[in-house]
Design a protein around this motif. Structure first.
Motif, PDB file in Angstrom:
ATOM      1  N   ILE A   7      27.825  52.939  41.543  1.00 52.51           N
ATOM      2  CA  ILE A   7      27.930  54.091  42.045  1.00 52.51           C
ATOM      3  C   ILE A   7      26.750  54.623  42.883  1.00 52.51           C
ATOM      4  N   ASP A   8      25.353  53.958  42.259  1.00 51.50           N
ATOM      5  CA  ASP A   8      24.104  54.602  42.531  1.00 51.50           C
ATOM      6  C   ASP A   8      23.664  53.717  43.999  1.00 51.50           C
ATOM      7  N   PRO A   9      23.619  54.334  45.087  1.00 49.09           N
ATOM      8  CA  PRO A   9      23.148  53.506  46.322  1.00 49.09           C
ATOM      9  C   PRO A   9      21.729  53.103  46.065  1.00 49.09           C
ATOM     10  N   LEU A  10      20.905  53.712  45.209  1.00 51.00           N
ATOM     11  CA  LEU A  10      19.596  53.390  44.918  1.00 51.00           C
ATOM     12  C   LEU A  10      19.388  51.840  44.156  1.00 51.00           C
ATOM     13  N   LEU A  11      20.484  51.702  43.456  1.00 50.39           N
ATOM     14  CA  LEU A  11      20.465  50.569  42.710  1.00 50.39           C
ATOM     15  C   LEU A  11      21.125  49.231  43.318  1.00 50.39           C
ATOM     16  N   TYR A  12      21.067  49.359  44.851  1.00 54.45           N
ATOM     17  CA  TYR A  12      21.912  48.395  45.554  1.00 54.45           C
ATOM     18  C   TYR A  12      20.629  47.504  46.098  1.00 54.45           C
ATOM     19  N   THR A  13      20.094  46.823  44.996  1.00 51.08           N
ATOM     20  CA  THR A  13      18.909  45.691  45.299  1.00 51.08           C
ATOM     21  C   THR A  13      19.269  44.535  44.481  1.00 51.08           C
TER      22      THR A  13
ATOM     23  N   HIS B 271       7.679  39.946  52.208  1.00 55.76           N
ATOM     24  CA  HIS B 271       8.839  39.339  52.719  1.00 55.76           C
ATOM     25  C   HIS B 271       9.992  39.248  51.583  1.00 55.76           C
ATOM     26  N   TYR B 272      10.041  39.904  50.654  1.00 57.35           N
ATOM     27  CA  TYR B 272      10.949  40.086  49.619  1.00 57.35           C
ATOM     28  C   TYR B 272      12.449  40.303  50.099  1.00 57.35           C
TER      29      TYR B 272
ATOM     30  N   MET C 199      15.527  37.714  50.010  1.00 58.49           N
ATOM     31  CA  MET C 199      16.754  38.000  49.274  1.00 58.49           C
ATOM     32  C   MET C 199      17.637  38.658  49.948  1.00 58.49           C
ATOM     33  N   LYS C 200      18.479  38.209  50.787  1.00 57.41           N
ATOM     34  CA  LYS C 200      19.543  38.835  51.532  1.00 57.41           C
ATOM     35  C   LYS C 200      20.922  38.671  50.773  1.00 57.41           C
ATOM     36  N   LYS C 201      21.754  39.247  51.099  1.00 54.90           N
ATOM     37  CA  LYS C 201      23.146  39.294  50.481  1.00 54.90           C
ATOM     38  C   LYS C 201      23.566  37.994  50.075  1.00 54.90           C
ATOM     39  N   LYS C 202      23.405  37.367  51.201  1.00 54.34           N
ATOM     40  CA  LYS C 202      24.205  35.682  50.870  1.00 54.34           C
ATOM     41  C   LYS C 202      23.482  34.958  49.798  1.00 54.34           C
TER      42      LYS C 202
ATOM     43  N   CYS D 113      21.554  36.184  47.668  1.00 54.38           N
ATOM     44  CA  CYS D 113      21.834  36.840  46.130  1.00 54.38           C
ATOM     45  C   CYS D 113      23.182  36.380  45.565  1.00 54.38           C
ATOM     46  N   PHE D 114      24.167  36.472  46.281  1.00 54.82           N
ATOM     47  CA  PHE D 114      25.538  36.094  45.800  1.00 54.82           C
ATOM     48  C   PHE D 114      25.471  34.599  45.381  1.00 54.82           C
ATOM     49  N   THR D 115      24.838  33.787  46.059  1.00 50.22           N
ATOM     50  CA  THR D 115      24.756  32.328  45.754  1.00 50.22           C
ATOM     51  C   THR D 115      23.922  32.142  44.328  1.00 50.22           C
ATOM     52  N   LEU D 116      22.855  32.661  44.299  1.00 47.54           N
ATOM     53  CA  LEU D 116      21.863  32.833  43.174  1.00 47.54           C
ATOM     54  C   LEU D 116      22.877  33.159  41.871  1.00 47.54           C
ATOM     55  N   ALA D 117      23.435  34.285  42.205  1.00 42.69           N
ATOM     56  CA  ALA D 117      24.261  34.928  40.965  1.00 42.69           C
ATOM     57  C   ALA D 117      25.428  34.128  40.571  1.00 42.69           C
ATOM     58  N   VAL D 118      26.297  33.020  41.500  1.00 45.83           N
ATOM     59  CA  VAL D 118      27.271  32.180  41.297  1.00 45.83           C
ATOM     60  C   VAL D 118      26.753  31.042  40.692  1.00 45.83           C
ATOM     61  N   VAL D 119      25.704  30.500  41.218  1.00 48.49           N
ATOM     62  CA  VAL D 119      25.418  28.998  40.856  1.00 48.49           C
ATOM     63  C   VAL D 119      25.276  28.782  39.252  1.00 48.49           C
ATOM     64  N   PRO D 120      24.677  29.788  38.543  1.00 46.34           N
ATOM     65  CA  PRO D 120      24.663  29.540  37.129  1.00 46.34           C
ATOM     66  C   PRO D 120      25.711  29.280  36.295  1.00 46.34           C
ATOM     67  N   TRP D 121      27.107  30.004  37.041  1.00 50.97           N
ATOM     68  CA  TRP D 121      28.313  30.044  36.340  1.00 50.97           C
ATOM     69  C   TRP D 121      28.735  28.604  36.473  1.00 50.97           C
ATOM     70  N   ILE D 122      28.483  28.045  37.811  1.00 47.26           N
ATOM     71  CA  ILE D 122      29.143  26.658  38.358  1.00 47.26           C
ATOM     72  C   ILE D 122      28.455  25.832  37.332  1.00 47.26           C
TER      73      ILE D 122
END
Length: 324
Positions: free
Chosen positions: A65-71, A145-146, A150-153, A155-164
């Motif tokens: 719910i907090d836009p400032l935490l969309y990192t 350059h952070y 660290m674009k959305k795609k 970030c999503f990949t890095l979050a999903v790969v550990p599960w796989i």
């Protein structure tokens, strides 16, 4: 003979070639030897479970719910919070059932399913912590350059790969363990179906299964731990080059919560899974990374994180405005 074995969770088979007993369920001893502490353990574990689940749900809601935490950092923290909720749910409700009602039996299928999911989540946590260390290293060592990296795609990949990776490694470990012959006894000296205590009950050769578990520990716990250490060495070197004391504190504060969580988690898992010696204290050490560490994590990420504390204050103001 057959009826008594049935009550013990064993089935007696007689064929033209062999007579043998086969386990049809496992008995989780848990902490039955601590009779005088059953009530205390039940209350402690119940409260820990409620606090852990509630705390992590609050973190997920705040980040949502907090836009400032969309990192990227908070994306990984929310993924970690989801993981923690599932992680404690795999073991603690069964342990509570064991302590409160005395229901300590588990079917063979249920036992191996629990082992597969638990190990998969544990390995996922190892690599997700490594991903979070990479994120902090990139933010501190390459801040200009952070955002572009660290674009959305990614970030999503890095979050999903550990599960796989986690559930793939766990599947192989579970497969080699499930192929062992279990002919009795069927009492597991633990509060959940873990690979080590299960192997001690097997009637067949353990060499292949032991090697599979050892390699799994190396490629999950040890490797991810080395990766985290490498990132933090790089971070420390960079921070040491910052001249101002305030600059050093600010840089280190962005990764202090993660470092604390990683230290708590790997401190016990390395002892239990990455060392060749099985001890009678493993189930007590397991309480640390299945109960205590998940209990503390929400507090670590809130009490030691200025952004989350600010988000809590903003959410309070928002709720107060809505109510008035």
């Amino acid at each position: 003979m057959a009826s008594s074995l049935g009550r013990m969770g064993l089935v007696y088979y007689k064929t033209d070639y062999t007579n043998r007993t086969v386990v049809k369920e496992f008995i989780l001893i848990a902490f039955s030897e601590l009779h005088h502490l059953q009530v205390f353990l039940s209350v402690f574990i119940l409260l820990s479970y409620i606090i852990c689940v509630t705390g992590n749900i609050i973190i997920i809601i705040l980040i949502k719910i907090d836009p400032l935490l969309y990192t990227p950092m908070y994306l990984f923290i929310s993924a970690f919070a989801v993981l923690e909720i599932i992680f404690v749910t795999v073991t603690l409700p069964n342990l509570l059932d064991n302590l409160i009602s005395g229901n300590n039996s588990m079917s063979v299928l249920g036992c191996f399913t629990q082992m597969y999911v638990f190990n998969g989540l544990g390995i996922t946590e190892c690599y997700l912590l490594a991903v979070m260390a990479f994120d902090r290293d990139l933010a501190i060592n390459n801040p200009l350059h952070y955002s572009s990296i660290m674009k959305k795609k990614l970030c999503f990949t890095l979050a999903v790969v550990p599960w796989i990776v986690g559930f793939t490694i766990s599947f192989l470990t579970t497969l080699f363990t499930a192929r062992l012959n279990f002919c009795g006894p069927n009492q597991i000296n633990h509060f959940f179906c873990d690979v080590g205590p299960l192997q001690t009950l097997a009637c067949s050769d353990l060499f292949v299964s032991k090697v599979a578990v050892f390699l799994s520990a190396v490629f999950s716990i040890v490797l991810s731990f080395i990766i985290i250490i490498a990132f933090y060495i790089h971070i420390i070197i960079t921070i040491s080059k910052i001249k101002s004391v305030d600059g050093k504190k600010k840089a280190f504060s962005t990764c202090s919560s993660h470092l604390t969580v990683a230290s708590l988690f790997f401190g016990t898992t390395i002892i239990v899974y990455a060392t060749p010696i099985d001890t009678q204290f493993d189930k007590f050490l397991a309480l640390i990374y299945t109960v205590l560490t998940p209990l503390l994590n929400p507090f670590i990420y809130t009490l030691r994180n200025k952004d989350v504390k600010s988000a809590v204050r903003r959410s309070r103001v928002l709720i107060a405005r809505i109510l008035t």
